[in-house]
Design a protein around this motif. Sequence first.
Motif, PDB file in Angstrom:
ATOM      1  N   GLU A 107       0.817  -1.214   0.000  1.00  0.00           N
ATOM      2  CA  GLU A 107       0.000   0.000   0.000  1.00  0.00           C
ATOM      3  C   GLU A 107       0.857   1.272   0.000  1.00  0.00           C
ATOM      4  OE1 GLU A 107      -3.501   1.701  -0.738  1.00  0.00           O
ATOM      5  OE2 GLU A 107      -3.118  -0.473  -0.597  1.00  0.00           O
ATOM      6  N   ASP A 108       2.011   1.237   0.675  1.00  0.00           N
ATOM      7  CA  ASP A 108       2.830   2.453   0.726  1.00  0.00           C
ATOM      8  C   ASP A 108       3.555   2.735  -0.591  1.00  0.00           C
ATOM      9  OD1 ASP A 108       4.724   0.452   0.796  1.00  0.00           O
ATOM     10  OD2 ASP A 108       5.773   1.190   2.562  1.00  0.00           O
ATOM     11  N   MET A 109       3.426   1.816  -1.575  1.00  0.00           N
ATOM     12  CA  MET A 109       4.004   2.042  -2.896  1.00  0.00           C
ATOM     13  C   MET A 109       2.924   2.257  -3.963  1.00  0.00           C
ATOM     14  SD  MET A 109       7.180  -0.711  -2.891  1.00  0.00           S
ATOM     15  CE  MET A 109       7.848  -0.162  -4.469  1.00  0.00           C
ATOM     16  N   ARG A 110       1.673   2.390  -3.534  1.00  0.00           N
ATOM     17  CA  ARG A 110       0.569   2.614  -4.484  1.00  0.00           C
ATOM     18  C   ARG A 110       0.845   3.861  -5.324  1.00  0.00           C
ATOM     19  NH1 ARG A 110      -4.722   1.184  -5.333  1.00  0.00           N
ATOM     20  NH2 ARG A 110      -4.611  -0.289  -3.586  1.00  0.00           N
ATOM     21  N   GLY A 111       0.622   3.737  -6.619  1.00  0.00           N
ATOM     22  CA  GLY A 111       0.834   4.858  -7.534  1.00  0.00           C
ATOM     23  C   GLY A 111       2.214   4.883  -8.174  1.00  0.00           C
ATOM     24  N   THR A 112       3.120   4.013  -7.722  1.00  0.00           N
ATOM     25  CA  THR A 112       4.475   3.987  -8.278  1.00  0.00           C
ATOM     26  C   THR A 112       4.443   3.749  -9.786  1.00  0.00           C
ATOM     27  OG1 THR A 112       5.386   3.109  -6.214  1.00  0.00           O
ATOM     28  CG2 THR A 112       6.708   2.816  -8.204  1.00  0.00           C
ATOM     29  N   GLY A 113       4.995   4.679 -10.552  1.00  0.00           N
ATOM     30  CA  GLY A 113       5.120   4.505 -11.997  1.00  0.00           C
ATOM     31  C   GLY A 113       3.814   4.238 -12.725  1.00  0.00           C
ATOM     32  N   GLU A 114       2.717   4.789 -12.237  1.00  0.00           N
ATOM     33  CA  GLU A 114       1.415   4.488 -12.841  1.00  0.00           C
ATOM     34  C   GLU A 114       1.412   4.810 -14.334  1.00  0.00           C
ATOM     35  OE1 GLU A 114      -3.369   5.408 -12.196  1.00  0.00           O
ATOM     36  OE2 GLU A 114      -1.881   6.280 -10.856  1.00  0.00           O
ATOM     37  N   GLY A 115       0.872   3.878 -15.124  1.00  0.00           N
ATOM     38  CA  GLY A 115       0.808   4.065 -16.567  1.00  0.00           C
ATOM     39  C   GLY A 115       1.300   2.829 -17.301  1.00  0.00           C
ATOM     40  N   SER A 116       1.390   2.940 -18.619  1.00  0.00           N
ATOM     41  CA  SER A 116       1.806   1.817 -19.460  1.00  0.00           C
ATOM     42  C   SER A 116       2.864   2.288 -20.433  1.00  0.00           C
ATOM     43  CB  SER A 116       0.597   1.250 -20.219  1.00  0.00           C
ATOM     44  OG  SER A 116       0.934   0.052 -20.887  1.00  0.00           O
ATOM     45  N   ARG A 117       3.926   1.483 -20.606  1.00  0.00           N
ATOM     46  CA  ARG A 117       5.062   1.905 -21.425  1.00  0.00           C
ATOM     47  C   ARG A 117       5.801   0.676 -21.956  1.00  0.00           C
ATOM     48  NH1 ARG A 117       5.645   2.009 -16.178  1.00  0.00           N
ATOM     49  NH2 ARG A 117       4.518   3.978 -16.086  1.00  0.00           N
ATOM     50  N   PRO A 118       6.553   0.831 -23.037  1.00  0.00           N
ATOM     51  CA  PRO A 118       7.388  -0.279 -23.520  1.00  0.00           C
ATOM     52  C   PRO A 118       8.383  -0.710 -22.444  1.00  0.00           C
ATOM     53  CG  PRO A 118       7.244   1.447 -25.174  1.00  0.00           C
ATOM     54  CD  PRO A 118       6.644   2.013 -23.921  1.00  0.00           C
ATOM     55  N   TYR A 119       8.716  -2.005 -22.459  1.00  0.00           N
ATOM     56  CA  TYR A 119       9.610  -2.539 -21.430  1.00  0.00           C
ATOM     57  C   TYR A 119      10.644  -3.437 -22.084  1.00  0.00           C
ATOM     58  CZ  TYR A 119      10.664  -4.021 -16.607  1.00  0.00           C
ATOM     59  OH  TYR A 119      11.257  -4.243 -15.393  1.00  0.00           O
ATOM     60  N   ASP A 120      11.760  -3.661 -21.380  1.00  0.00           N
ATOM     61  CA  ASP A 120      12.888  -4.360 -21.988  1.00  0.00           C
ATOM     62  C   ASP A 120      13.049  -5.810 -21.539  1.00  0.00           C
ATOM     63  OD1 ASP A 120      13.651  -3.954 -19.377  1.00  0.00           O
ATOM     64  OD2 ASP A 120      15.631  -3.118 -19.855  1.00  0.00           O
ATOM     65  N   LEU A 121      12.034  -6.385 -20.893  1.00  0.00           N
ATOM     66  CA  LEU A 121      12.179  -7.754 -20.408  1.00  0.00           C
ATOM     67  C   LEU A 121      12.168  -8.751 -21.551  1.00  0.00           C
ATOM     68  CD1 LEU A 121      12.455  -9.596 -17.937  1.00  0.00           C
ATOM     69  CD2 LEU A 121       9.956  -9.719 -17.846  1.00  0.00           C
ATOM     70  N   ARG A 122      11.243  -8.557 -22.490  1.00  0.00           N
ATOM     71  CA  ARG A 122      11.125  -9.431 -23.663  1.00  0.00           C
ATOM     72  C   ARG A 122      10.796  -8.574 -24.881  1.00  0.00           C
ATOM     73  NH1 ARG A 122       7.631 -14.883 -22.153  1.00  0.00           N
ATOM     74  NH2 ARG A 122       8.833 -15.522 -20.309  1.00  0.00           N
ATOM     75  N   PRO A 123      11.022  -9.107 -26.084  1.00  0.00           N
ATOM     76  CA  PRO A 123      10.604  -8.356 -27.270  1.00  0.00           C
ATOM     77  C   PRO A 123       9.106  -8.075 -27.234  1.00  0.00           C
ATOM     78  CG  PRO A 123      12.066 -10.165 -27.886  1.00  0.00           C
ATOM     79  CD  PRO A 123      11.743 -10.351 -26.428  1.00  0.00           C
ATOM     80  N   ASN A 124       8.747  -6.852 -27.599  1.00  0.00           N
ATOM     81  CA  ASN A 124       7.343  -6.417 -27.662  1.00  0.00           C
ATOM     82  C   ASN A 124       6.648  -6.392 -26.301  1.00  0.00           C
ATOM     83  OD1 ASN A 124       7.444  -6.212 -30.533  1.00  0.00           O
ATOM     84  ND2 ASN A 124       7.128  -8.423 -30.672  1.00  0.00           N
TER      85      ASN A 124
END
Length: 208
Positions: A107-124
Motif C-alpha cells: 500500500e505504501d508504494m501505491r501509484g508507483t510509476g502508474e501508466g503503461s510503457r514499452p519494457y525491456d524484459l522481452r521483445p514487444n
Amino acid sequence: MPIQRSTLTRPLVAVAMVVATSLLAVAQQPPTPTRVRGKIEKVEGDVLSVKSRSGGDVKLHMTADARVVGIIKISLADIKLGSFIGTTTVPGPDGRQNAVEVHVFPEDMRGTGEGSRPYDLRPNSTMTNATVAETVAGNDGQNLLIKYRDGEKKVVVGPDTPVVTYVAADRSDLKPGAKIIAFVKQIADGSFETSRISVGRDGLTPPM
C-alpha cells in the motif's frame, strides 16, 4: 566566368556523406541499459560485481542513498480487486495481453510509476502499473481489467505466471549468489551507478 555547379556540389556531397556516416555509427551503437538483471558475484564496499543474465560482467556502484527492496513469491489469489500492481505483458496470437509476471505493490508504494510503457524484459513487452478494477476466473487463468490514469488494459494471468510482492530489505541482503534487478545509469569509466535495487529472497530471481 560562370561557377561550375559541380564545384559547389562536391563539398556538399562530402558533408552529407560525413553526416550520414556519423548517424549510422550512432544508430549501430547498442542502447545504454537502464536496468541490469543478474546474480551478485562479489561485494566490495559500495561496489557490486554482477554476472548479468546475458552473461556479461557488470560493476554497479551504489549511491550513498541507494534503496534496497526485497522480492518474495506470493500466489495468484493475492491479486485482489483494488490491488495496485505492475505487470509485464506480451501480446498473444489472439491479441490478448498475456502476463509474463505480476508484482503486487504494498500500500505504501501505491501509484508507483502508474501508466503503461514499452519494457525491456522481452521483445514487444509492455510494463503497466495500474489498479485492478475487475478480476474474473477463466479457463486459462485469471482475467484482469486494470485501470490507470490514461487508460485501461485487459490482462490474462496464467496459473504458471510468477506473482511477487515487495518487502523490506537492506544492504545486508546484497550478498554473493543473490539475484537482483538494478536501475542504473552509466558513469564516466563505463561502469554503472545505481540508486535502487530489488533483490530476490530465498534464491528467487526477480521476474520483472
